[in-house]
Design an enzyme around this catalytic site. Structure first.
Site, PDB file in Angstrom:
ATOM      1  CB  SER A 180      -0.973  -0.007   1.179  1.00 54.78           C
ATOM      2  OG  SER A 180      -0.342  -0.393   2.368  1.00 54.78           O
ATOM      3  CG  HIS A 208      -3.723  -0.780  -2.412  1.00 54.12           C
ATOM      4  ND1 HIS A 208      -4.288   0.453  -2.177  1.00 54.12           N
ATOM      5  CD2 HIS A 208      -3.289  -1.223  -1.216  1.00 54.12           C
ATOM      6  CE1 HIS A 208      -4.182   0.748  -0.904  1.00 54.12           C
ATOM      7  NE2 HIS A 208      -3.579  -0.262  -0.290  1.00 54.12           N
ATOM      8  CE  LYS A 240      -7.718   1.043   0.841  1.00 58.37           C
ATOM      9  NZ  LYS A 240      -6.985   0.073   1.631  1.00 58.37           N
TER      10      LYS A 240
HETATM   11  C1  LIG Z   1      -7.017  -0.119   3.133  1.00 58.54           C
HETATM   12  C2  LIG Z   1      -6.413  -1.439   3.391  1.00 58.54           C
HETATM   13  C3  LIG Z   1      -7.010  -2.355   4.255  1.00 58.54           C
HETATM   14  C4  LIG Z   1      -8.195  -2.000   5.103  1.00 58.54           C
HETATM   15  O1  LIG Z   1      -9.359  -1.920   4.359  1.00 58.54           O
HETATM   16  P1  LIG Z   1     -10.543  -0.995   4.892  1.00 58.54           P
HETATM   17  O2  LIG Z   1     -11.723  -1.452   4.121  1.00 58.54           O
HETATM   18  O3  LIG Z   1     -10.148   0.409   4.598  1.00 58.54           O
HETATM   19  O4  LIG Z   1     -10.670  -1.263   6.359  1.00 58.54           O
HETATM   20  C5  LIG Z   1      -6.454  -3.610   4.362  1.00 58.54           C
HETATM   21  N1  LIG Z   1      -5.331  -3.939   3.684  1.00 58.54           N
HETATM   22  C6  LIG Z   1      -4.718  -3.064   2.875  1.00 58.54           C
HETATM   23  C7  LIG Z   1      -3.484  -3.487   2.157  1.00 58.54           C
HETATM   24  C8  LIG Z   1      -5.224  -1.779   2.714  1.00 58.54           C
HETATM   25  O5  LIG Z   1      -4.593  -0.913   1.940  1.00 58.54           O
END
Ligand SMILES: *Cc1c(COP(=O)(O)O)cnc(C)c1O
Length: 386
Positions: A180, A208, A240
């Protein structure tokens, strides 16, 4: 009050180290042009990689879903909160990812807490985790009594040695698919081969890559040619690229059954509002039909990479929407982010502990909602500040 002293001291220390965080208040929907604290900004800060967060069809599906199904689900899935839209969304997610079944969660954080500690709960189990894994995967490992091995980032030889030396009952390899804060990919095909060789589970967090990579945006596994095999468990987030919120875990019938019976962060939490599931069903359709969005995003990535070549800061090579520009020093990263802000450009500075000490960076996040002119503005500003 004595008990407050430590908190005050720690907050002061954070501020001294340039590590204090603050929230910016948005006065407009998530989009490249954002009204932020009274200023119109061009934002490169969200994870809305396909530009769906403010898509009118998703807002309509959410509104229609609320009018049909009400606001809340009323209970956890196993009590009485598993409503029609949740079930439809699970079926669509399974079909889209190619796995036998999927379970939905209200956040990716909760989804990650469900998987690793449930598959590897005891002292005789072992978790093998990439050092750059997301905080939620690290926290998940801490909910388990299993031995927690952390291997150097993407170092398959180190992982192989750890697996070979382990006599654990259940071995679970856990990795971000797209890291990330670096934007690079895990070697998923090699990880799958190691999982096969050492009879381990492979848990992949595709927060992602889902929607962005692979045919129709199916994600990083499809992109890397890893099959929807029973030893693979896929976690994807839906806030996302999918533009709404929530997350899912997909895998075999057996694993999904097991999680449904045992995963505490699935069992002891209220199901997400059904209207959110309605919006997500629509989002999956837009993702599958989103080749033009993905092609545009890839063109923007190339434009940024070519535009920033030769600047004093190193752009990490990444095929994803996450384009990190390494600055190094915390204050320098903050200063660059502030200078961009003064020019109407919003790019987040990411500092330790989110990234290793000495690698503070700008996390440039591209979206299919950006135009070529938007990316050109950012490139021009960074050149002027170099
Ligand atoms: C954003 C993210 C999460 C958490 O997801 P949410 O739905 O925002 O709680 C988990 N793993 C990774 C790699 C992320 O980037």
């Amino acid at each position: 009050m004595n008990i407050e002293t430590r908190l005050r001291e720690e907050l002061a220390a954070l501020a001294d180290q340039g590590l204090a965080r603050r929230r910016r208040l948005l006065e407009s929907p998530c989009a490249p042009r954002a009204m932020v604290e009274g200023r119109e900004m061009l934002a490169f800060a969200s994870n809305d990689y396909l530009g769906l967060a403010a898509h009118p069809e998703l807002a309509q599906a959410l509104a229609d879903g609320a009018l049909t199904w009400g606001a809340g689900s009323g209970a956890s899935h196993l009590v009485s909160g598993h409503l029609g839209p949740h079930d439809l969304l699970e079926q669509r997610l399974a079909a889209f990812t190619g796995f036998a079944r999927a379970l939905t969660f209200s956040t990716g954080y909760l989804a990650n807490l469900a998987v690793t500690p449930t598959l590897a709960p005891g002292r005789d189990d072992a978790i093998f985790a990439d050092k750059l894994n997301h905080a939620s995967l690290i926290d998940a490992a801490q909910l388990s009594r299993a031995r927690h091995h952390r291997y150097p980032h993407n170092d398959m030889a180190a992982l192989e040695r750890l697996l070979a030396a382990s006599d654990a009952r259940s071995k679970v390899i856990v990795t971000d698919a797209v890291f990330s804060m670096d934007g690079d990919l895990a070697p998923l095909a090699e990880l799958f081969a190691l999982a096969e060789r050492f009879d381990a589970w492979l848990v992949v967090d595709d927060a992602h890559g889902f929607g962005v990579l692979g045919p129709q945006g199916q994600g990083s596994l499809a992109h890397c040619g890893v099959p929807a095999h029973p030893r693979v468990i896929l976690m994807g987030t839906l806030g996302k690229a999918a533009g709404v919120g929530g997350a899912f875990v997909a895998g075999s019938e057996l694993v999904m059954d097991y999680l449904l019976q045992k995963a505490r962060s699935y069992i002891f939490t209220t199901a997400q509002p059904p209207a959110v599931a309605c919006a997500l069903v629509k989002s999956l359709e837009l993702i599958a039909a989103g080749d033009a969005r993905r092609a545009h995003l890839q063109a923007l990535i190339r434009q940024l990479q070519e535009g920033l070549a030769g600047l004093p800061w190193q752009l990490l090579p990444s095929q994803t929407a996450i384009q990190p520009l390494i600055v190094g020093d915390n204050e320098a990263a903050l200063a660059l982010s502030r200078a961009l802000w003064e020019r109407g450009l919003w790019v987040a500075a990411i500092r330790p502990p989110t990234v290793p000490v000495g690698t503070a960076r700008l996390r440039i996040s591209l979206s299919a909602a950006h135009s070529q002119a938007d990316v050109a503005s950012l490139v021009d500003a960074l050149k002027a500040l170099a």
